[in-house]
Design an enzyme around this catalytic site. Structure first.
Site, short mmCIF file in Angstrom:
data_model
loop_
_atom_site.label_atom_id
_atom_site.label_comp_id
_atom_site.label_asym_id
_atom_site.label_seq_id
_atom_site.Cartn_x
_atom_site.Cartn_y
_atom_site.Cartn_z
N CYS A 2 0.82 -1.20 0.00
CA CYS A 2 0.00 0.00 0.00
C CYS A 2 0.86 1.26 0.00
CB CYS A 2 -0.88 0.04 1.24
SG CYS A 2 -1.89 -1.42 1.43
N ARG A 27 4.98 0.14 -6.31
CA ARG A 27 5.02 -0.69 -5.10
C ARG A 27 4.02 -1.85 -5.18
NH1 ARG A 27 7.38 1.98 -0.83
NH2 ARG A 27 6.15 0.78 0.63
N TRP A 70 -3.11 -2.56 -1.48
CA TRP A 70 -2.71 -3.93 -1.86
C TRP A 70 -3.44 -4.82 -0.87
CZ3 TRP A 70 0.40 -7.98 0.19
CH2 TRP A 70 0.95 -8.86 -0.75
N ASN A 96 -1.69 2.15 5.96
CA ASN A 96 -0.86 1.00 5.57
C ASN A 96 -0.60 0.18 6.82
OD1 ASN A 96 -0.68 2.22 3.10
ND2 ASN A 96 1.50 2.73 3.25
N GLY A 97 -0.61 -1.12 6.70
CA GLY A 97 -0.30 -1.95 7.86
C GLY A 97 -1.47 -2.84 8.24
N GLU A 478 18.34 -17.30 -7.48
CA GLU A 478 17.95 -15.95 -7.89
C GLU A 478 17.35 -15.98 -9.30
OE1 GLU A 478 17.47 -13.04 -6.82
OE2 GLU A 478 17.70 -11.71 -8.54
N LYS A 482 13.44 -14.88 -10.26
CA LYS A 482 13.08 -13.84 -11.24
C LYS A 482 12.12 -14.39 -12.28
CE LYS A 482 14.43 -10.67 -9.39
NZ LYS A 482 15.40 -10.78 -8.41
N GLU A 485 8.73 -14.67 -10.80
CA GLU A 485 8.11 -13.38 -10.54
C GLU A 485 7.55 -12.72 -11.78
OE1 GLU A 485 11.51 -11.48 -8.22
OE2 GLU A 485 9.77 -10.63 -7.22
N HIS A 501 19.38 -36.41 -6.16
CA HIS A 501 18.72 -36.77 -4.90
C HIS A 501 17.22 -36.53 -4.97
CE1 HIS A 501 22.52 -37.58 -3.00
NE2 HIS A 501 22.99 -36.46 -3.52
N LYS A 600 6.29 -4.14 -4.00
CA LYS A 600 7.71 -3.81 -4.03
C LYS A 600 8.34 -3.94 -2.65
CE LYS A 600 11.64 -2.46 -5.62
NZ LYS A 600 12.43 -3.54 -6.24
O1 M6R Z 1 13.27 -4.61 0.18
P1 M6R Z 1 13.87 -5.95 0.49
O2 M6R Z 1 15.21 -6.13 -0.15
O3 M6R Z 1 13.91 -6.25 1.95
O4 M6R Z 1 12.90 -6.99 -0.19
C1 M6R Z 1 13.13 -8.37 -0.04
C2 M6R Z 1 12.27 -9.15 -1.00
O5 M6R Z 1 10.92 -8.87 -0.79
C3 M6R Z 1 12.63 -8.86 -2.47
O6 M6R Z 1 13.97 -9.14 -2.74
C4 M6R Z 1 11.74 -9.69 -3.39
O7 M6R Z 1 12.03 -11.05 -3.28
C5 M6R Z 1 11.90 -9.20 -4.82
N1 M6R Z 1 10.61 -9.09 -5.44
C6 M6R Z 1 12.79 -10.08 -5.63
O8 M6R Z 1 12.85 -9.71 -6.97
#
Ligand code: M6R
Length: 605
Positions: A2, A27, A70, A96-97, A478, A482, A485, A501, A600
């Site tokens: 949010c 965000r 959100w 927010n929260g 990683e 990606k 995502e 395994h 975000k």
């Molecule tokens: O702001 P932060 O680095 O603490 O965020 C951590 C994760 O939420 C962030 O890396 C998330 O996994 C990304 N969407 C990865 O691309």
């Protein structure tokens, strides 16, 4: 997650509010709304454009609050969108929260005859404030918050006091922006950049009242006035633009060489093979005497920490543990006063990572941060730390911040290693490799067209496994994260040695494997893993060192990468993986900058 934006001043509020919301779009959100005391509230599900389309007539008024939501409690509907109002329309709020005791508060309010129209915890909060409002909105908010448990960043207005916005913070960021023709509030300083660079970050437990030409901060619990000096944001509004790229994600991947330069600037003493990190000066002695270092982070920050662990153990001789922040916060911590906790976070606001810092403090551990967002909560809550200097990252998928996190870990490896058993010659070799990295990445980025062609061929598969070994195991994770995502492909990251395994059972012609196979000290092992995969007829895309012919003969597609010092190799390997995910995402027609269901910065648990 949010977003909050608010303005009170001499200009017409509505365009400022909409613009503010647009800067918060990155965000992640699913509905939005504004409240202008002289006009009322307007809300819409979907993009800010849907909200703007509803504002067909001029909206008078020079103050207002706005929100991107959100969904957490309740679906993304207009009824659940913010701003919410109390029973009489005398109090309006964006939040927010999460209000943890909302059910208890809701039951109490119902007994007083208060009814509810949404499924949100936020409506409980505004209705509680409404029952306590006697003409001073700041007092009503203060009294209500005394009954609230949970996390909040909020902004509240009353049509009876249209020239005041009351904001408060507990666990969710709120920043005041001090302008020349009015004052602003936002949940993210980047939303203020177009108007002012002078900001005040509220701390947990603080409430502020802003008017067109004043701001006053006090504690919520004791109403004690707080004198807070404005801080200056160094980021430029230009950094928030796409600069001719189709997406922020693409722009941010292509920024990698510049990002490395910015992260390294003034921090390498190459001739001595050392690093200098101003933010760590106060803990240098302690770092050289540590028994072990605990790293915490979420998502990509966690994988960056995993790479950091390999480097710190291999090159600096420091034992390191890495934990997902969401796990660390709830597990039993065995006391060890000769360890420290280092939290890694791009946003500096991630709730789970923040909770680890609190927990470490309770155990009297020194807390350190590797943070990109200057002035963010983690940067302020830790005892010492390093800023990434990657500039604002807008795309939800973290790319340039990840690259800069790895670069900071390389610097930390030098810093800590040279105070332990790393030789000057080894330090010099790493420092030189880091210095050369921006140029190396320029050459990697030239392969973008080839990566796009490959990506288009891999876009239709449903599943994939990324494999790597040693430093490249977290890079495989990683790469998989990606692809999940931004391309919504089921992707897993595995250490190559783990394939047999279990996961090898899944492989066939329809299940490609993406292999990280640079010529490092585990290269031969990786070649064997690739051979095992090919024996199951799975298509293989391999990332290899320039001139490698052995892997090329085995696999279906190959991308050659420059040969560099093994420590910096994972950074070189990451950029093409980010490009791969990006190109698969756009080949599938997805909104890569704002993937579905993601935010975000994850400021709630
Ligand atoms: O702001 P932060 O680095 O603490 O965020 C951590 C994760 O939420 C962030 O890396 C998330 O996994 C990304 N969407 C990865 O691309």
């Amino acid at each position: 997650m949010c977003g909050i934006f608010g303005y009170v001043g001499t200009r017409t509020a509505e365009p400022l509010l909409l613009e503010g919301l647009r800067t918060l779009e990155y965000r992640g959100y699913d509905s939005a709304g504004i409240y202008v005391p002289e006009y009322g509230a307007v809300k819409a599900v979907g993009p800010i454009d849907a909200l703007a389309a509803k504002l067909t007539e001029p909206v008078p008024g020079t103050s207002g609050i706005a929100h991107t939501r959100w969904a957490t409690h309740g679906e993304p509907t207009e009824a659940n969108a913010h701003p919410h109002q109390d029973m009489s329309g005398g109090v309006w709020l964006v939040h927010n929260g999460i209000v943890e005791n909302y059910q208890e508060l809701r039951d109490g309010l119902k007994m007083q005859g208060v009814s509810f129209t949404s499924e949100t915890d936020t409506e409980v909060l505004v209705k509680l404030i409404g029952t306590l409002y006697k003409g001073d909105i700041a007092d009503a908010v203060t009294n209500a918050l005394a009954q609230v448990r949970g996390a909040y960043g909020l902004a509240v207005m009353s049509p009876r006091e249209p020239d005041r916005i009351v904001v408060a913070r507990m666990g969710s960021p709120i920043v005041l922006g001090l302008g020349t023709d009015g004052n602003f509030v936002a949940s993210d300083p980047s939303a203020l950049l177009a108007h002012t660079k002078d900001v005040i970050y509220l701390d947990d437990g603080e409430l502020a009242v802003i008017t067109a030409d004043s701001h006053a901060v006090r504690t919520i619990s004791t109403a004690e006035q707080r004198e807070k000096r404005p801080e200056r944001i160094e980021w430029d509004v230009e950094a928030m633009k796409k600069d001719g790229f189709a997406h922020y994600m693409e722009k941010e991947i292509f920024e990698a060489p510049q990002v490395i330069e910015n992260t390294l600037r003034g921090r390498l003493i190459t001739e001595k093979g050392r690093a200098k990190l101003g933010g760590m000066e106060s803990v240098l002695d302690e770092l050289s005497r540590l028994n072990r270092l605990q790293l915490v982070g979420c998502g990509s920050a966690y994988y960056a920490s995993e790479v950091g662990r390999y480097w710190l153990e291999e090159y600096a001789g420091l034992p390191v543990e890495v934990e997902l922040a969401s796990e660390y916060r709830y597990k039993r911590n065995l006391p060890d006063t000769k360890s420290a906790l280092l939290a890694v976070s791009q946003s500096g606001e991630t709730a789970d990572t923040r909770a680890c810092i609190q927990k470490a403090k309770e155990h009297d551990l020194t807390t350190l941060g590797v943070v990109n967002a200057v002035g963010s909560t983690i940067a302020r809550e830790t005892d010492a730390g390093v800023y990434n200097h990657a500039g604002p990252e807008i795309a939800v998928a973290s790319t340039k911040a990840f690259i800069s996190q790895l670069t900071v870990f390389a610097l930390l490896t030098l810093l800590i290693g040279r105070s332990r058993d790393m030789t000057q010659a080894d330090g010099q070799a790493i420092a030189r490799a880091l210095e050369e990295l921006p140029g190396v990445l320029q050459s990697v980025l030239k392969q973008a067209p080839k990566l796009q062609q490959v990506a288009e061929r891999y876009a239709d598969y449903r599943d994939t496994i990324f494999i790597g070994r040693k430093f490249h195991t977290p890079i495989a994770h990683e790469g998989a994260l990606k692809l999940k995502e931004v391309a919504y492909i089921h992707a897993e990251g595995y250490a190559g040695g783990e394939l047999k395994h279990g996961p090898i059972a899944m492989l066939d012609e329809q299940f490609p494997v993406i292999a990280m196979a640079p010529q490092d000290d585990v290269y031969e092992k990786m070649v064997s893993n690739i051979a095992e995969v090919k024996a199951r007829k799975a298509p293989v895309l391999a990332f290899v060192s320039e001139g490698d012919t052995e892997v090329a003969q085995l696999v279906d597609d190959v991308i050659e990468l420059p040969r560099v010092h093994p420590l910096v190799q994972p950074i070189v390997s990451t950029v093409p993986l980010h490009l791969l995910a990006y190109y698969v995402g756009i080949a599938k027609g997805y909104d890569v900058d704002k993937p579905r269901n993601l935010a975000k910065s994850v400021t709630v648990e």
